[in-house]
Design a protein around this motif. Structure first.
Motif, PDB file in Angstrom:
ATOM      1  N   VAL A 211      16.629  -5.727  12.314  1.00 13.04           N
ATOM      2  CA  VAL A 211      15.492  -4.524  13.558  1.00 13.04           C
ATOM      3  C   VAL A 211      14.459  -5.284  13.218  1.00 13.04           C
ATOM      4  O   VAL A 211      14.106  -4.919  12.382  1.00 13.04           O
ATOM      5  CB  VAL A 211      15.430  -3.501  12.804  1.00 13.04           C
ATOM      6  N   HIS A 212      13.469  -4.266  14.285  1.00 11.90           N
ATOM      7  CA  HIS A 212      12.014  -5.114  14.195  1.00 11.90           C
ATOM      8  C   HIS A 212      10.936  -4.429  15.136  1.00 11.90           C
ATOM      9  O   HIS A 212      11.808  -3.375  15.649  1.00 11.90           O
ATOM     10  CB  HIS A 212      11.853  -6.573  14.923  1.00 11.90           C
ATOM     11  N   SER A 213       9.843  -4.165  14.710  1.00  9.58           N
ATOM     12  CA  SER A 213       8.707  -3.388  15.805  1.00  9.58           C
ATOM     13  C   SER A 213       8.383  -2.370  15.050  1.00  9.58           C
ATOM     14  O   SER A 213       7.860  -1.431  15.327  1.00  9.58           O
ATOM     15  CB  SER A 213       8.898  -3.763  17.027  1.00  9.58           C
ATOM     16  N   SER A 214      10.083  -1.453  14.842  1.00  6.10           N
ATOM     17  CA  SER A 214       9.598   0.104  14.415  1.00  6.10           C
ATOM     18  C   SER A 214      10.760  -0.277  13.364  1.00  6.10           C
ATOM     19  O   SER A 214      12.317   0.900  13.472  1.00  6.10           O
ATOM     20  CB  SER A 214       9.814   1.090  15.969  1.00  6.10           C
ATOM     21  N   GLN A 215      10.161  -0.106  11.596  1.00  2.00           N
ATOM     22  CA  GLN A 215      11.508  -0.115  10.914  1.00  2.00           C
ATOM     23  C   GLN A 215      11.013   1.378  10.174  1.00  2.00           C
ATOM     24  O   GLN A 215       9.603   0.845   9.663  1.00  2.00           O
ATOM     25  CB  GLN A 215      11.967  -1.154  10.361  1.00  2.00           C
ATOM     26  N   LEU A 216      11.745   2.067   9.521  1.00  2.00           N
ATOM     27  CA  LEU A 216      11.622   3.012   8.295  1.00  2.00           C
ATOM     28  C   LEU A 216      12.821   2.965   7.704  1.00  2.00           C
ATOM     29  O   LEU A 216      13.832   2.536   7.487  1.00  2.00           O
ATOM     30  CB  LEU A 216      12.211   4.468   9.310  1.00  2.00           C
ATOM     31  N   ILE A 217      11.748   2.566   6.327  1.00  2.00           N
ATOM     32  CA  ILE A 217      12.447   2.085   4.825  1.00  2.00           C
ATOM     33  C   ILE A 217      12.301   3.269   3.926  1.00  2.00           C
ATOM     34  O   ILE A 217      11.307   4.272   4.034  1.00  2.00           O
ATOM     35  CB  ILE A 217      11.630   1.125   3.999  1.00  2.00           C
ATOM     36  N   ASP A 218      13.375   3.514   3.640  1.00  2.00           N
ATOM     37  CA  ASP A 218      13.359   4.858   2.004  1.00  2.00           C
ATOM     38  C   ASP A 218      13.045   3.880   1.348  1.00  2.00           C
ATOM     39  O   ASP A 218      14.098   3.474   0.133  1.00  2.00           O
ATOM     40  CB  ASP A 218      14.815   5.779   1.990  1.00  2.00           C
ATOM     41  N   LEU A 219      11.824   4.538   0.586  1.00  2.00           N
ATOM     42  CA  LEU A 219      11.499   3.972  -0.294  1.00  2.00           C
ATOM     43  C   LEU A 219      11.780   4.446  -1.624  1.00  2.00           C
ATOM     44  O   LEU A 219      11.109   4.332  -2.864  1.00  2.00           O
ATOM     45  CB  LEU A 219       9.731   3.829  -0.451  1.00  2.00           C
ATOM     46  N   ARG A 220      12.070   5.513  -1.619  1.00  2.00           N
ATOM     47  CA  ARG A 220      12.366   6.445  -2.698  1.00  2.00           C
ATOM     48  C   ARG A 220      14.174   5.161  -3.723  1.00  2.00           C
ATOM     49  O   ARG A 220      14.104   5.728  -4.692  1.00  2.00           O
ATOM     50  CB  ARG A 220      13.661   7.814  -2.262  1.00  2.00           C
ATOM     51  N   LEU A 221      14.915   4.709  -2.385  1.00  2.00           N
ATOM     52  CA  LEU A 221      15.996   3.866  -2.501  1.00  2.00           C
ATOM     53  C   LEU A 221      15.756   3.054  -3.996  1.00  2.00           C
ATOM     54  O   LEU A 221      14.929   2.160  -3.205  1.00  2.00           O
ATOM     55  CB  LEU A 221      16.663   3.446  -1.868  1.00  2.00           C
ATOM     56  N   GLN A 222      15.550   2.803  -4.960  1.00  2.00           N
ATOM     57  CA  GLN A 222      16.006   1.765  -5.601  1.00  2.00           C
ATOM     58  C   GLN A 222      16.084  -0.324  -5.500  1.00  2.00           C
ATOM     59  O   GLN A 222      14.885  -0.812  -5.552  1.00  2.00           O
ATOM     60  CB  GLN A 222      16.634   1.669  -7.413  1.00  2.00           C
TER      61      GLN A 222
ATOM     62  N   LEU B 189       0.752  -1.178   0.323  1.00  2.00           N
ATOM     63  CA  LEU B 189       0.175   0.172   0.201  1.00  2.00           C
ATOM     64  C   LEU B 189       1.010   1.141  -0.039  1.00  2.00           C
ATOM     65  O   LEU B 189       0.762   2.405  -0.616  1.00  2.00           O
ATOM     66  CB  LEU B 189      -0.942   0.051   1.142  1.00  2.00           C
ATOM     67  N   ALA B 190       1.861   1.303   0.628  1.00  2.00           N
ATOM     68  CA  ALA B 190       2.882   1.981   1.075  1.00  2.00           C
ATOM     69  C   ALA B 190       3.697   2.596  -0.648  1.00  2.00           C
ATOM     70  O   ALA B 190       3.923   3.785  -0.927  1.00  2.00           O
ATOM     71  CB  ALA B 190       3.868   1.899   1.764  1.00  2.00           C
ATOM     72  N   ARG B 191       3.426   1.636  -0.734  1.00  2.00           N
ATOM     73  CA  ARG B 191       3.773   1.970  -2.580  1.00  2.00           C
ATOM     74  C   ARG B 191       3.063   2.514  -3.133  1.00  2.00           C
ATOM     75  O   ARG B 191       4.527   3.359  -4.104  1.00  2.00           O
ATOM     76  CB  ARG B 191       5.080   0.336  -3.174  1.00  2.00           C
ATOM     77  N   TYR B 192       2.531   1.604  -3.202  1.00  2.00           N
ATOM     78  CA  TYR B 192       1.669   2.418  -4.447  1.00  2.00           C
ATOM     79  C   TYR B 192       1.365   3.316  -4.546  1.00  2.00           C
ATOM     80  O   TYR B 192       0.029   4.173  -4.943  1.00  2.00           O
ATOM     81  CB  TYR B 192       0.175   1.441  -4.176  1.00  2.00           C
ATOM     82  N   ASP B 193       0.971   3.914  -3.348  1.00  2.00           N
ATOM     83  CA  ASP B 193       0.647   5.440  -2.046  1.00  2.00           C
ATOM     84  C   ASP B 193       2.124   6.303  -2.593  1.00  2.00           C
ATOM     85  O   ASP B 193       1.510   7.780  -2.680  1.00  2.00           O
ATOM     86  CB  ASP B 193       0.474   5.457  -1.105  1.00  2.00           C
TER      87      ASP B 193
END
Length: 507
Positions: free
Chosen positions: A221-232, A140-144
Motif C-alpha cells: 500500500v502506498h500514498s496513505s498508510q496508517l501504522i499502529d505504533l502501539r504494536l511492538q 518523529l512520530a515514534r519520538y512523539d
C-alpha cells in the motif's frame, strides 16, 4: 500514561531538532483518554494546484483535532505551495490541533535536487531524498509517542470524512483506504514480481472496483498508510533500506516500506468499505507539471450576487428579449447569470486548450457506484463515434414526455431531447465554438435552457428562433452517471441561483 497537553503549539522545524536534544515527553496524570493519537506526515512538492482541496478535505476529517499532530515537510517547490501552506496555517485555527510541525524549505531557481533536470521523474538522489524524509517523519512520530502514524501524500483527496475513524476501527497493523484514479491506477499492489516490482494479482480489479468489499491483504500500500505504533512489531517498519538487515530490494521508498513489512511478517491491508477518495496519476518521465495541472483543474465559479455594473457592461450581458422563467414567470436572477458565466469561461478556455474534449463538473454532484468503470465505457463510445456529438451529458434531468433513443448500435449513448441541468457534461472544441459563436451573453437565458436551444430541442420556438444556427450535436449517457447531491426541497438543499435577487429592468 503519556498525556497530550491541552495547548497546541505550532512548531517550526528550524528549532525542533535542537529541542529534541533536551526535552523529555510531558507526563500528565489527568490526560485525556479519548481517541488514539495520530501523527499525520504530509510531504509537499509542487502541489499548489491541488493543495487547497487537499487541505480542506484534511480539515473536514471526522476525528478529534486535539488528538492529531500534523507534520508538513515541503521542499524544492517551483510553484506557490509554500505560500498556500502558510496561508492555511494562518487561516485555520492552529489551536484545534495538538501540534502543527512546519518543516518548510525555501529554494532558489531552478529548485531541483542534485541530478534532476526537472521536478518530474525519478533519480537516485530523489529516491534517497524521499526515503530520508519519510523515515525522518516516522521517527518523529515514534519520538512523539503517537499511537498511529499516517503517511499521507498531498495529492490524495479524502472524500469520505470518516476515513480515519474507519481505518482505526479495523484494528490492523498496517492499513490503507482504497484510493482510485483514472484507468486502473490505485494506491495498492496486489502482488510483486521476484524483483519486487509491480505484478497484477487476480483479485486486483475486484478490490479496486469494490465488487469484493472489506479489508484485503495485499503486497503493498502506498500514498496513505496508517501504522499502529502501539504494536511492538511496528518497530520493524521502515522507509529506508539502511534500517533493514540484508535488504534485498531496490532503493524505492514504497518498496522499502512494503518489504520492511513482509520480511517481518507484518500484513498490509487495503480497505474499500466506502469510496474513500482519489489519487492523482503519477507523471511520466516525458511529462511536466503542466500535465499534472491538466489532470485535475478547478475553476472558480462566477458569483452572480457580487456582480458589478462594470462587469455586466464589459461582458455586454443582456437578458434574451421575451424571456420568462417557465416555472416562476420571472426574469433572470443574478445567480443564473453567474452560473452561465461560469460555464462560458470554461467554453472559452476549451477553445484555446490543447484538449479535444473536456469534462466539466459542477461542485454539487454525486457519482453513481462504479462511476469510473461506467464512465470509461461511455468515454470509449464517444471516442469511437467522434463525428456524432459535440456535447455529451454525463448527468442531467430528464423531463416528462421526452422522446429519446439510442444511437444506432450503441448501448450507452442516447440522442437527447429537451433536458435540464448542466451539472456534468463533456464538450469538444467544436462544441465550445458552436456555443460561443452566437454571442449568447447578449441574449442570455439560463445555461440549461441555452444548451437545449443550441441542439434544437427546446419547446419554446420564440426563444430558439433568436439563435438561427442551432447545430450543436448532443448525446447523453444512459443510464446517467451522476446526479445532484440534493434535490429541491430536500434537507441540505442549497441553490446559488434561486437564492439570489431578480435582475433589474435595464438588463
Amino acid at each position: 500514561m503519556l498525556g497530550w497537553r491541552s495547548t497546541c503549539p505550532c512548531i517550526n522545524m528550524n528549532f525542533i531538532l535542537l529541542s529534541f536534544l533536551f526535552l523529555m515527553p510531558v507526563w500528565c496524570e489527568d490526560a485525556d483518554t479519548g481517541e488514539p493519537t495520530v501523527f499525520i506526515s504530509i510531504l509537499v512538492r509542487n502541489k499548489a494546484h491541488v493543495l487547497p482541496y487537499f487541505l480542506t478535505l484534511l480539515h473536514n476529517l471526522q476525528y478529534p483535532k486535539d488528538r492529531i499532530t500534523l507534520y508538513f515537510r515541503s521542499h524544492h517547490n517551483s510553484d506557490n505551495s509554500l505560500e498556500i501552506l502558510n496561508h492555511w496555517f494562518n487561516k485555520s485555527s492552529c489551536q484545534e490541533y495538538h501540534k502543527i510541525i512546519k518543516d518548510l524549505e525555501n529554494c532558489s531557481d531552478p529548485c531541483l535536487l542534485p541530478g534532476e533536470h526537472s521536478s518530474v521523474g525519478w533519480t537516485p538522489a530523489k529516491f534517497h531524498h524521499i526515503m530520508n524524509m519519510r523515515q525522518n517523519s516516522l521517527d518523529l512520530a515514534r519520538y512523539d509517542r503517537s499511537d498511529y502514524f499516517w503517511n499521507l501524500d498531498s495529492d490524495v483527496l479524502l472524500l469520505e470524512p470518516s476515513v480515519l475513524l474507519d481505518l482505526i476501527s479495523n484494528n490492523l497493523s498496517v492499513v490503507a483506504p482504497l484510493l482510485t484514479s483514472l484507468g486502473a491506477y490505485s494506491n495498492f499492489w496486489g502482488a510483486m514480481k521476484d524483483d519486487y516490482y509491480y505484478a497484477r494479482s487476480d483479485d486486483y480489479n475486484s478490490i479496486r472496483k469494490r465488487t469484493a468489499v472489506g479489508c484485503h491483504e495485499v503486497a503493498m500500500v502506498h500514498s496513505s498508510q496508517l501504522i499502529d505504533l502501539r504494536l511492538q512489531e511496528s518497530d520493524f517498519i521502515s522507509f529506508h533500506p539502511s534500517q533493514i538487515k540484508d535488504y534485498p530490494g531496490p532503493d524505492d521508498d514504497m518498496i522499502v516500506f512494503a518489504l520492511s513489512c513482509t520480511l517481518n511478517n507484518i500484513p498490509m491491508y487495503v480497505c474499500n468499505q466506502q469510496d474513500y477518495g482519489i489519487i492523482m496519476l503519477p507523471l511520466e518521465e516525458d511529462q511536466n507539471l503542466a500535465h499534472d495541472l491538466e489532470t485535475l483543474r478547478f475553476i472558480s465559479a462566477v458569483d452572480g450576487s457580487t456582480m458589478s455594473h462594470e462587469y455586466i457592461e464589459h461582458n455586454k450581458i443582456r437578458m434574451l428579449p421575451g424571456y420568462s422563467d417557465p416555472y416562476h414567470d420571472r426574469p433572470l436572477k443574478w445567480g443564473e447569470i453567474g452560473c452561465f458565466m461560469s460555464h462560458y469561461k470554461i467554453w472559452e478556455e476549451v477553445l484555446t486548450s490543447s484538449h479535444d474534449m473536456v469534462l466539466i463538473l459542477e461542485d454539487d454532484i454525486r457519482f453513481e457506484p462504479f462511476f469510473i468503470e461506467k464512465f470509461q465505457t461511455f468515454l470509449g463510445e464517444l471516442k469511437s463515434r467522434r463525428d456524432e456529438w459535440d456535447l455529451a451529458f454525463v448527468g442531467r434531468k430528464i423531463l416528462p414526455d421526452t422522446e429519446e433513443w439510442f444511437l444506432e448500435g450503441s448501448k450507452t449513448l442516447m440522442k437527447v431531447d429537451y433536458t435540464y441541468w448542466a451539472l456534468g457534461y463533456i464538450i469538444s472544441k467544436e462544441g465550445a465554438r458552436k456555443l460561443i459563436e452566437p454571442k449568447p451573453l447578449e441574449k442570455m437565458v439560463p445555461v440549461d435552457e441555452y444548451i437545449p436551444i443550441m441542439y434544437d430541442r427546446h419547446p419554446n420556438t420564440t426563444w430558439a428562433n433568436q439563435f438561427p444556427n442551432r447545430n450543436l450535436k448532443a448525446v447523453g449517457a444512459s443510464p446517467r452517471l451522476l446526479y445532484p447531491t440534493h434535490y429541491t426541497g430536500q434537507h441540505g438543499y442549497i441553490s446559488d441561483t434561486e437564492h439570489t435577487n431578480i435582475i433589474p429592468e435595464w438588463l
